[in-house]
Design an enzyme around this catalytic site. Sequence first.
Site, PDB file in Angstrom:
ATOM      1  N   GLY A  36       0.864  -1.177   0.000  1.00 24.52           N
ATOM      2  CA  GLY A  36       0.000   0.000   0.000  1.00 24.52           C
ATOM      3  C   GLY A  36       0.892   1.215   0.000  1.00 24.52           C
ATOM      4  O   GLY A  36       1.875   1.255  -0.735  1.00 24.52           O
TER       5      GLY A  36
ATOM      6  N   CYS B 214       6.124  -5.301   0.533  1.00 30.52           N
ATOM      7  CA  CYS B 214       6.259  -3.986  -0.102  1.00 30.52           C
ATOM      8  C   CYS B 214       6.184  -2.855   0.940  1.00 30.52           C
ATOM      9  O   CYS B 214       7.130  -2.689   1.692  1.00 30.52           O
ATOM     10  CB  CYS B 214       5.238  -3.851  -1.227  1.00 30.52           C
ATOM     11  SG  CYS B 214       5.730  -2.621  -2.424  1.00 30.52           S
TER      12      CYS B 214
ATOM     13  N   ARG C 251      13.100   3.206  -0.566  1.00 30.72           N
ATOM     14  CA  ARG C 251      11.730   3.195  -1.092  1.00 30.72           C
ATOM     15  C   ARG C 251      11.720   3.511  -2.578  1.00 30.72           C
ATOM     16  O   ARG C 251      12.601   4.216  -3.074  1.00 30.72           O
ATOM     17  CB  ARG C 251      10.879   4.240  -0.353  1.00 30.72           C
ATOM     18  CG  ARG C 251      10.600   3.853   1.076  1.00 30.72           C
ATOM     19  CD  ARG C 251       9.763   4.912   1.751  1.00 30.72           C
ATOM     20  NE  ARG C 251       8.445   5.032   1.143  1.00 30.72           N
ATOM     21  CZ  ARG C 251       7.619   6.045   1.386  1.00 30.72           C
ATOM     22  NH1 ARG C 251       7.973   7.016   2.195  1.00 30.72           N
ATOM     23  NH2 ARG C 251       6.435   6.079   0.800  1.00 30.72           N
TER      24      ARG C 251
ATOM     25  N   ILE D  98       5.575  -3.312  -7.518  1.00 30.11           N
ATOM     26  CA  ILE D  98       4.857  -2.063  -7.784  1.00 30.11           C
ATOM     27  C   ILE D  98       5.475  -0.952  -6.914  1.00 30.11           C
ATOM     28  O   ILE D  98       5.362  -0.998  -5.684  1.00 30.11           O
ATOM     29  CB  ILE D  98       3.348  -2.189  -7.453  1.00 30.11           C
ATOM     30  CG1 ILE D  98       2.724  -3.359  -8.231  1.00 30.11           C
ATOM     31  CG2 ILE D  98       2.614  -0.882  -7.761  1.00 30.11           C
ATOM     32  CD1 ILE D  98       1.324  -3.716  -7.794  1.00 30.11           C
ATOM     33  N   ARG D  99       6.154  -0.032  -7.547  1.00 33.43           N
ATOM     34  CA  ARG D  99       6.879   1.015  -6.812  1.00 33.43           C
ATOM     35  C   ARG D  99       7.588   0.425  -5.585  1.00 33.43           C
ATOM     36  O   ARG D  99       7.444   0.886  -4.458  1.00 33.43           O
ATOM     37  CB  ARG D  99       5.930   2.147  -6.406  1.00 33.43           C
ATOM     38  CG  ARG D  99       5.433   2.936  -7.611  1.00 33.43           C
ATOM     39  CD  ARG D  99       4.643   4.164  -7.213  1.00 33.43           C
ATOM     40  NE  ARG D  99       3.416   3.820  -6.519  1.00 33.43           N
ATOM     41  CZ  ARG D  99       2.325   3.320  -7.100  1.00 33.43           C
ATOM     42  NH1 ARG D  99       2.314   3.106  -8.402  1.00 33.43           N
ATOM     43  NH2 ARG D  99       1.267   3.055  -6.399  1.00 33.43           N
TER      44      ARG D  99
ATOM     45  N   HIS E 151       4.672  -8.366  -4.426  1.00 34.78           N
ATOM     46  CA  HIS E 151       3.281  -8.613  -4.013  1.00 34.78           C
ATOM     47  C   HIS E 151       2.886 -10.065  -4.273  1.00 34.78           C
ATOM     48  O   HIS E 151       2.304 -10.364  -5.320  1.00 34.78           O
ATOM     49  CB  HIS E 151       2.329  -7.694  -4.791  1.00 34.78           C
ATOM     50  CG  HIS E 151       2.361  -6.283  -4.339  1.00 34.78           C
ATOM     51  ND1 HIS E 151       1.414  -5.758  -3.490  1.00 34.78           N
ATOM     52  CD2 HIS E 151       3.228  -5.284  -4.593  1.00 34.78           C
ATOM     53  CE1 HIS E 151       1.689  -4.490  -3.248  1.00 34.78           C
ATOM     54  NE2 HIS E 151       2.795  -4.179  -3.909  1.00 34.78           N
TER      55      HIS E 151
ATOM     56  N   GLU F  83       0.458 -11.666  -3.236  1.00 35.56           N
ATOM     57  CA  GLU F  83      -1.010 -11.841  -3.309  1.00 35.56           C
ATOM     58  C   GLU F  83      -1.559 -11.549  -4.706  1.00 35.56           C
ATOM     59  O   GLU F  83      -2.725 -11.783  -4.969  1.00 35.56           O
ATOM     60  CB  GLU F  83      -1.698 -10.958  -2.255  1.00 35.56           C
ATOM     61  CG  GLU F  83      -1.813  -9.480  -2.583  1.00 35.56           C
ATOM     62  CD  GLU F  83      -0.514  -8.694  -2.444  1.00 35.56           C
ATOM     63  OE1 GLU F  83       0.551  -9.275  -2.171  1.00 35.56           O
ATOM     64  OE2 GLU F  83      -0.574  -7.455  -2.636  1.00 35.56           O
TER      65      GLU F  83
HETATM   66  N1  GLN Z   1       6.234   2.710  -2.559  1.00 33.62           N
HETATM   67  C1  GLN Z   1       5.323   2.341  -1.520  1.00 33.62           C
HETATM   68  C2  GLN Z   1       5.822   2.805  -0.160  1.00 33.62           C
HETATM   69  O1  GLN Z   1       6.962   3.118   0.024  1.00 33.62           O
HETATM   70  C3  GLN Z   1       5.124   0.855  -1.481  1.00 33.62           C
HETATM   71  C4  GLN Z   1       4.383   0.419  -2.704  1.00 33.62           C
HETATM   72  C5  GLN Z   1       3.643  -0.852  -2.514  1.00 33.62           C
HETATM   73  O2  GLN Z   1       3.370  -1.296  -1.381  1.00 33.62           O
HETATM   74  N2  GLN Z   1       3.241  -1.421  -3.609  1.00 33.62           N
HETATM   75  O3  GLN Z   1       5.024   2.828   0.722  1.00 33.62           O
END
Ligand code: GLN
Length: 185
Positions: free
Chosen positions: A50, A81, A102, A130-131, A166, A168
């Site tokens: 998240g 993540c 991050r 994802i990021r 991720h 999930e």
């Molecule tokens: N970039 C987000 C963070 O640092 C993490 C992204 C993710 O959980 N998919 O909170």
Amino acid sequence: MHISKPVGVLALQGAVSEQIAALEAADCRGIAVKRPEELENLSGLIIPGGESTTIGKLLERYGFLPAIREFAENKPILGTCAGMVLLAQNGLLKLMDICVKRNAFGRQRESFEAGLHIRGWDDSYPAVFIRAPYIEWAGPGVEILAEVDGHPVLARQGHLLACAFHPELTEDSRLLSRFFVPLLP
Ligand code: GLN
């Protein structure tokens, strides 16, 4: 395997329902956790992906920090993540001996899938990023279990696990069934 108590998924923000479905696919019962008291009846906890800043603010607001720290003394936690960011020494919870960067893979690779070579596994594992963060530094008690471009993205320290991706979001339930489920009491 019979697991009497459910696994909690921290449900303040992020990929909560997906994580509960993934637990079910790994033969565990998953429940959403919204208040610190609910940690008492769990066998383990997942801190989902998240936005780590948002989840962190809500953890503080709802008084979760002492309860999660106590939980971590003898129960397994998986941070995925944003959850990995929160578990790190440069995150809010400071439960694992890791420092993370991050959004570490940069703009070109905001989200991507990579076939991971996980230590001890014969075939590759499809990991969705994802990021995502990666681990910049890990203490001697931390096992690095997979890397992308030489950067650690999966780590275990006793009964604490962190992954930058991720699990999930794919059908492959091996990450939970091989690494997390065996840690449950
Ligand atoms: N970039 C987000 C963070 O640092 C993490 C992204 C993710 O959980 N998919 O909170």
